[in-house]
Design a protein around this motif. Structure first.
Motif, PDB file in Angstrom:
ATOM      1  N   ARG A  64       4.259  -3.389  -8.688  1.00  0.00           N
ATOM      2  CA  ARG A  64       5.155  -2.409  -8.064  1.00  0.00           C
ATOM      3  C   ARG A  64       4.330  -1.188  -7.666  1.00  0.00           C
ATOM      4  O   ARG A  64       3.596  -0.626  -8.488  1.00  0.00           O
ATOM      5  N   GLN A  92       4.787   5.202  -4.483  1.00  0.00           N
ATOM      6  CA  GLN A  92       4.583   5.867  -3.196  1.00  0.00           C
ATOM      7  C   GLN A  92       4.470   7.386  -3.313  1.00  0.00           C
ATOM      8  O   GLN A  92       4.239   8.068  -2.305  1.00  0.00           O
ATOM      9  N   ARG A 100       6.132  -1.528  -1.073  1.00  0.00           N
ATOM     10  CA  ARG A 100       6.791  -1.541  -2.374  1.00  0.00           C
ATOM     11  C   ARG A 100       6.139  -2.466  -3.390  1.00  0.00           C
ATOM     12  O   ARG A 100       6.347  -2.297  -4.592  1.00  0.00           O
ATOM     13  N   SER A 101       5.345  -3.424  -2.950  1.00  0.00           N
ATOM     14  CA  SER A 101       4.798  -4.406  -3.881  1.00  0.00           C
ATOM     15  C   SER A 101       3.385  -4.798  -3.484  1.00  0.00           C
ATOM     16  O   SER A 101       2.917  -4.515  -2.371  1.00  0.00           O
ATOM     17  N   CYS A 126      -0.281  -0.392   3.195  1.00  0.00           N
ATOM     18  CA  CYS A 126       0.184  -0.685   1.844  1.00  0.00           C
ATOM     19  C   CYS A 126      -0.991  -0.957   0.914  1.00  0.00           C
ATOM     20  O   CYS A 126      -0.957  -0.598  -0.273  1.00  0.00           O
TER      21      CYS A 126
END
Length: 323
Positions: free
Chosen positions: A9, A12, A91-92, A102
């Motif tokens: 997880r 952010q 998010r992952s 990301c």
């Protein structure tokens, strides 16, 4: 190629995007990469940072951010108009495996998680006892120009750490436009992660007090500024050695594996931003007495030293030169 745990997880909270804006020209900023033509650089000690460190050492307020100078132009930060859309879907670890933005966020999470555990083991240069870890305030990505706690900066300065606001500023066009095309550096996803780990290393030097040992613009392969830069490279190597052990807030591993290719890219990037390589590329000759960041060999050696044994006390070493 680095692989992230799909179940991890991502946090952010510290990674933000300041978007694109018109260039205002370079300003004195933080620790950064030397760019061709003397425009700035990874980890360089520029005038404003020297003033910041002197002010902190002498207990003076020069309006460089913090304290009562928070309203000064030099203390502005990109707190308004941030483009959060860039990271909102990160998010992952699965997102990090398919999206470079990301992946950048996941690497920041990993570096933060590593230093939260590792910092207490480092030497305290101020002699005040064990240091309490605190994460960087933010990692800002931008293009064009950006306001920082160290003053306004343009894309010309490259990635840098600002000690005044304890934030890292990363121009995302730097890696293709400057490092690869101008300096002949490697093209690979881990190149950016090495740079991010290096800039985070400056934050660690700030926390433990070694940054405060650099109080002049002295240059040369054994100068205090070069020792600070090589310490940041060494700290980047320390993180790389333990990256696959870092975990998210739920205890899930963040990174499943760093490959030999990743480490090779980091070493190639370290060499590309060595003072001797940049001088040879831009001037056709080298002048060791003018070095502010270290040679290609020095940077590779200290990254590897951090990776192998974590011996990153560059200020205690008799010499940081590679014979």
């Amino acid at each position: 190629m680095v692989r992230f745990n799909p179940k991890a997880r991502l946090d952010q909270s510290r990674v933000r995007d300041a978007g694109a804006s018109g260039g205002r020209g370079p300003a004195g900023s933080g620790m950064r990469i030397p760019l061709p033509g003397g425009k700035g650089g990874i980890g360089g000690i520029v005038v404003l940072v020297i003033l910041f460190l002197l002010a902190r050492f002498l207990g003076l307020d020069l309006g460089l951010g913090g304290g009562t100078s928070g309203d000064s132009p030099a203390a502005q930060k990109p707190t308004s108009g941030l483009v959060q859309l860039r990271y909102e879907d990160c998010r992952s670890g699965a997102d990090a495996n398919t999206n470079q933005d990301c992946a950048r966020l996941a690497i920041e999470n990993s570096i933060t998680a590593y230093w939260a555990d590792a910092l207490p083991e480092l030497r305290d240069y101020d002699g005040g006892g064990a240091r309490q870890f605190r994460a960087i305030d933010a990692l800002y990505t931008f293009t064009g120009s950006v306001n920082t706690g160290c003053g306004p900066a343009s894309s010309d300065v490259g990635p840098f750490y600002c000690p005044s606001d304890e934030s890292i500023y990363l121009d995302t066009t730097f890696f293709d436009d400057v490092l690869e095309r101008q300096l002949g550096g490697p093209d690979g996803v881990f190149v950016e992660f090495y740079v991010l780990a290096h800039e985070y290393g400056h934050h660690i030097s700030n926390l433990i007090g070694s940054m405060g040992l650099v109080r002049t613009q002295e240059t040369g392969p054994d100068s205090p500024g070069v020792r600070l830069e090589l310490q940041a490279d060494c700290f980047a190597g320390m993180w790389a050695a333990h990256a696959s052990q870092t975990r998210d807030a739920d205890g899930n591993l963040l990174i499943e594996e760093l490959s030999k290719q990743d480490l090779d890219e980091a070493l190639a990037a370290a060499a590309a931003v060595g003072d001797d390589r940049i001088q040879q590329t831009t001037q056709g000759r080298t002048n060791p007495e003018s070095w502010t960041h270290g040679s290609a060999a020095q940077r590779q050696y200290w990254f590897t030293r951090g990776y192998k044994d974590g011996g990153c006390d560059t200020f205690a070493a008799r010499t940081v030169q590679v014979r």
